[in-house]
Design an enzyme around this catalytic site. Structure first.
Site, mmCIF file in Angstrom:
data_model
loop_
_atom_site.group_PDB
_atom_site.id
_atom_site.type_symbol
_atom_site.label_atom_id
_atom_site.label_comp_id
_atom_site.label_asym_id
_atom_site.label_seq_id
_atom_site.Cartn_x
_atom_site.Cartn_y
_atom_site.Cartn_z
ATOM 1 N N TYR A 53 9.109 -1.022 -5.898
ATOM 2 C CA TYR A 53 8.110 -1.804 -5.160
ATOM 3 C C TYR A 53 8.751 -2.906 -4.320
ATOM 4 C CZ TYR A 53 4.526 0.907 -7.348
ATOM 5 O OH TYR A 53 3.746 1.974 -7.722
ATOM 6 N N GLN A 86 -6.275 3.784 0.662
ATOM 7 C CA GLN A 86 -5.430 4.074 -0.501
ATOM 8 C C GLN A 86 -4.102 3.337 -0.359
ATOM 9 O OE1 GLN A 86 -5.680 8.616 -1.398
ATOM 10 N NE2 GLN A 86 -6.333 8.349 0.707
ATOM 11 N N ASN A 87 -3.900 2.742 0.813
ATOM 12 C CA ASN A 87 -2.617 2.097 1.083
ATOM 13 C C ASN A 87 -2.527 0.735 0.419
ATOM 14 O OD1 ASN A 87 -2.197 4.317 2.599
ATOM 15 N ND2 ASN A 87 -2.527 3.302 4.573
ATOM 16 N N VAL A 88 -1.317 0.387 0.017
ATOM 17 C CA VAL A 88 -1.099 -0.914 -0.606
ATOM 18 C C VAL A 88 -0.515 -1.901 0.408
ATOM 19 C CG1 VAL A 88 -0.903 0.054 -2.924
ATOM 20 C CG2 VAL A 88 1.167 -0.197 -1.540
ATOM 21 N N HIS A 104 -5.992 1.308 -4.327
ATOM 22 C CA HIS A 104 -4.799 1.431 -5.179
ATOM 23 C C HIS A 104 -3.997 0.137 -5.308
ATOM 24 C CE1 HIS A 104 -4.927 6.048 -4.364
ATOM 25 N NE2 HIS A 104 -5.826 5.655 -5.239
ATOM 26 N N GLY A 170 -5.118 10.260 7.857
ATOM 27 C CA GLY A 170 -3.764 10.199 7.308
ATOM 28 C C GLY A 170 -3.656 10.249 5.801
ATOM 29 N N SER A 172 -3.360 13.176 2.448
ATOM 30 C CA SER A 172 -3.235 14.577 2.050
ATOM 31 C C SER A 172 -4.433 15.028 1.218
ATOM 32 C CB SER A 172 -1.940 14.773 1.258
ATOM 33 O OG SER A 172 -1.902 13.870 0.171
HETATM 34 N N1 APR Z 1 -0.701 10.141 11.444
HETATM 35 C C1 APR Z 1 -1.636 10.602 10.582
HETATM 36 N N2 APR Z 1 -1.325 11.245 9.447
HETATM 37 C C2 APR Z 1 -0.027 11.413 9.163
HETATM 38 C C3 APR Z 1 1.011 10.961 10.009
HETATM 39 C C4 APR Z 1 0.626 10.303 11.208
HETATM 40 N N3 APR Z 1 1.521 9.840 12.083
HETATM 41 N N4 APR Z 1 2.199 11.285 9.435
HETATM 42 C C5 APR Z 1 1.922 11.914 8.291
HETATM 43 N N5 APR Z 1 0.582 12.012 8.115
HETATM 44 C C6 APR Z 1 -0.181 12.584 7.010
HETATM 45 C C7 APR Z 1 0.437 13.760 6.295
HETATM 46 O O1 APR Z 1 0.150 14.972 7.011
HETATM 47 C C8 APR Z 1 -0.259 13.708 4.949
HETATM 48 O O2 APR Z 1 -1.457 14.466 4.951
HETATM 49 O O3 APR Z 1 -0.338 11.592 6.030
HETATM 50 C C9 APR Z 1 -0.608 12.227 4.794
HETATM 51 C C10 APR Z 1 0.197 11.506 3.740
HETATM 52 O O4 APR Z 1 -0.108 12.049 2.487
HETATM 53 P P1 APR Z 1 0.453 11.396 1.142
HETATM 54 O O5 APR Z 1 1.902 11.084 1.306
HETATM 55 O O6 APR Z 1 0.046 12.289 0.036
HETATM 56 O O7 APR Z 1 -0.292 9.980 1.078
HETATM 57 P P2 APR Z 1 -1.754 9.636 0.542
HETATM 58 O O8 APR Z 1 -2.703 10.749 0.841
HETATM 59 O O9 APR Z 1 -2.074 8.295 1.078
HETATM 60 O O10 APR Z 1 -1.501 9.559 -1.004
HETATM 61 C C11 APR Z 1 -2.509 9.124 -1.832
HETATM 62 O O11 APR Z 1 -1.048 8.973 -3.710
HETATM 63 O O12 APR Z 1 1.131 8.371 -4.182
HETATM 64 C C12 APR Z 1 -0.183 8.033 -4.351
HETATM 65 O O13 APR Z 1 -1.226 5.966 -4.689
HETATM 66 C C13 APR Z 1 -0.461 6.679 -3.757
HETATM 67 O O14 APR Z 1 -2.210 5.961 -2.291
HETATM 68 C C14 APR Z 1 -1.302 7.008 -2.547
HETATM 69 C C15 APR Z 1 -1.998 8.271 -2.954
#
Ligand code: APR
Length: 229
Positions: A53, A86-88, A104, A170, A172
């Site tokens: 972190y 979900q972003n910190v 989160h 943005g 997954s």
């Molecule tokens: N613009 C938009 N989306 C993007 C970009 C971009 N420039 N670059 C990547 N992405 C997308 C990817 O295609 C993917 O679908 O962002 C997403 C990131 O996914 P994850 O890494 O799984 O992140 P997230 O969905 O926020 O994860 C959820 O999981 O690890 C835990 O607590 C953490 O809040 C997080 C949660």
């Protein structure tokens, strides 16, 4: 004013230079992310957890909001905008968004391991073993780890249920309960999913899938919504 609710994930901050969680195989120094961000990891190796972190917090002091974050602020001209992230990171706040709910937790905040009601803002990047609250308990990141309850989820649900328009940007959509929020929206409202890997979400109707990066797709969508409003 119509209520516009936005669920954001790591992808909206990617173009600011913050790496997403799952794009690099979800690994950090050969550990699965779920193994670092967990109460078990904190029990077993708190120094490692703090280091993870601290690196992310240090990075946060060096990055800026991008066109995606900024475009969402413009929506406030015509909508009652509520961001559920979900972003910190604090890039939505720094861009100027008025209502941001962190599902989160928040990287710049820390809290007492002995009294969870004691939450502090860090004005520097490093949290160390031996840093304690006013009652003498070790401080930990103010982050919701895997396996921990998501205290803000009820509030997020309330907001999602009231949405007249729902945006997903943005993420997954693999981490629950956040990924399930869209299923609680009113079926008939327009929904948009902006992500290079966006996909039709099963069981969700009236969803427009926009396979673009946030920095391009969000400003375009915002213009369209402001034009429509
Ligand atoms: N613009 C938009 N989306 C993007 C970009 C971009 N420039 N670059 C990547 N992405 C997308 C990817 O295609 C993917 O679908 O962002 C997403 C990131 O996914 P994850 O890494 O799984 O992140 P997230 O969905 O926020 O994860 C959820 O999981 O690890 C835990 O607590 C953490 O809040 C997080 C949660």
């Amino acid at each position: 004013m119509k209520k516009l609710v936005v669920l954001t994930g790591a992808g909206i901050s990617a173009e600011s230079g913050i790496s997403t969680f799952r794009d690099s195989n979800g690994l950090w120094e050969n550990h699965r992310i779920e193994e670092v961000a967990s109460p078990e990891a904190w029990e077993k190796d708190p120094e490692m957890v703090l280091r993870f972190y601290n690196i992310r917090r240090k990075q946060l002091f060096e990055v800026e909001p991008n066109e995606g974050h900024k475009a969402l602020v413009r929506l406030e001209e015509k909508f009652d905008v509520h961001i559920v992230t979900q972003n910190v990171d604090d890039l939505h706040e720094r861009a100027g968004s008025s209502h941001v709910l962190h599902l989160h937790g928040e990287l710049k905040k820390v809290r007492s391991t002995g009294d969870p009601s004691l939450v502090y803002m860090l004005d520097h990047w490093e949290l160390k073993m031996g840093d304690v609250c006013e009652k003498g308990h070790q401080l930990r990141p103010h982050i919701v780890w895997f396996g921990e309850p998501v205290p803000m989820f009820e509030k997020a649900l309330d907001i999602a249920r009231q949405a007249d328009v729902f945006l997903v940007i943005g993420t997954s959509m693999v981490v629950y309960p956040a990924a399930g929020l869209i299923s609680y929206t009113k079926p008939e409202i327009p929904k948009y999913y902006v992500d290079p890997k966006a996909f039709p979400v099963s069981g969700v109707s009236h969803l427009t899938v926009i396979q673009e990066k946030a920095g391009e797709g969000v400003p375009k969508l915002v213009n369209e919504l402001l034009g429509l409003a």
